[in-house]
Scaffold this active site. Structure first.
Site, PDB file in Angstrom:
ATOM      1  N   PRO A   9       0.779  -1.246   0.000  1.00  0.00           N
ATOM      2  CA  PRO A   9       0.000   0.000   0.000  1.00  0.00           C
ATOM      3  C   PRO A   9       0.813   1.301   0.000  1.00  0.00           C
ATOM      4  O   PRO A   9       0.754   2.097   0.942  1.00  0.00           O
ATOM      5  CB  PRO A   9      -0.838  -0.137   1.271  1.00  0.00           C
ATOM      6  CG  PRO A   9       0.032  -0.930   2.185  1.00  0.00           C
ATOM      7  CD  PRO A   9       0.748  -1.920   1.291  1.00  0.00           C
ATOM      8  N   CYS A  10       1.526   1.548  -1.082  1.00  0.00           N
ATOM      9  CA  CYS A  10       2.305   2.783  -1.189  1.00  0.00           C
ATOM     10  C   CYS A  10       1.408   4.015  -1.241  1.00  0.00           C
ATOM     11  O   CYS A  10       1.853   5.120  -0.946  1.00  0.00           O
ATOM     12  CB  CYS A  10       3.239   2.732  -2.391  1.00  0.00           C
ATOM     13  SG  CYS A  10       2.420   2.449  -3.962  1.00  0.00           S
TER      14      CYS A  10
END
Length: 157
Positions: free
Chosen positions: A120-121
């Protein structure tokens, strides 16, 4: 390497992987027809991504195998620790990583994340709370953060 295309609310998405795990999830700028047959090694990834977009999944349980340097992989592993519905600044991420001076290197590794949504950047924001760079486009980052917001009536951004 097996490849499949699925449709998501944010556009056509390309999945790549093999028996060693999912190596790439990429949102595309141009629409691709959805794959009629999903290769067996990608079926679970396609299913879980669809669950995520339906609001039925907050965590992914997939074998992943992203290609990158050891440093990049360490950064990506630290991104996996950011909980669903939460954000962290690049500065906080570099502090958690153990070196506040590495903020640019950490941000660069974040930007090279090959597993869109899975790692989850999109949960990493500026220290001032602003949306900052996102390989998939800031409109997608905003959508994802609002999708994960515990308060659906109010937009985070």
């Amino acid at each position: 390497m097996a490849t499949a295309y699925i449709s998501t609310p944010l556009g056509s998405t390309k999945l790549e992987g093999d028996e060693n795990g999912l190596s790439s999830v990429t949102v595309l700028e141009m629409d691709e027809p959805e794959s009629k047959i999903i290769p067996e090694v990608l079926v679970d990834a396609a299913y879980q991504i669809n669950e995520y977009f339906k609001g039925e999944r907050q965590n992914f349980d997939l074998l992943i195998n992203p290609e990158g340097t050891e440093f990049q992989k360490k950064v990506w592993n630290s991104l996996l620790e950011i909980p669903y519905g939460k954000t962290m600044s690049y500065l906080e991420l570099s502090k958690n990583f153990g070196d506040v001076k590495a903020i640019r290197a950490v941000a660069s590794a974040n930007g090279k994340n090959p597993l869109w949504i899975i790692i989850p950047c999109h949960r990493v924001i500026g220290s001032d709370g602003s949306l900052t760079g996102y390989a998939g486009g800031l409109h997608r980052k905003k959508w994802l953060l609002n999708h994960e917001s515990p308060s659906k009536q109010q937009s985070l951004f």
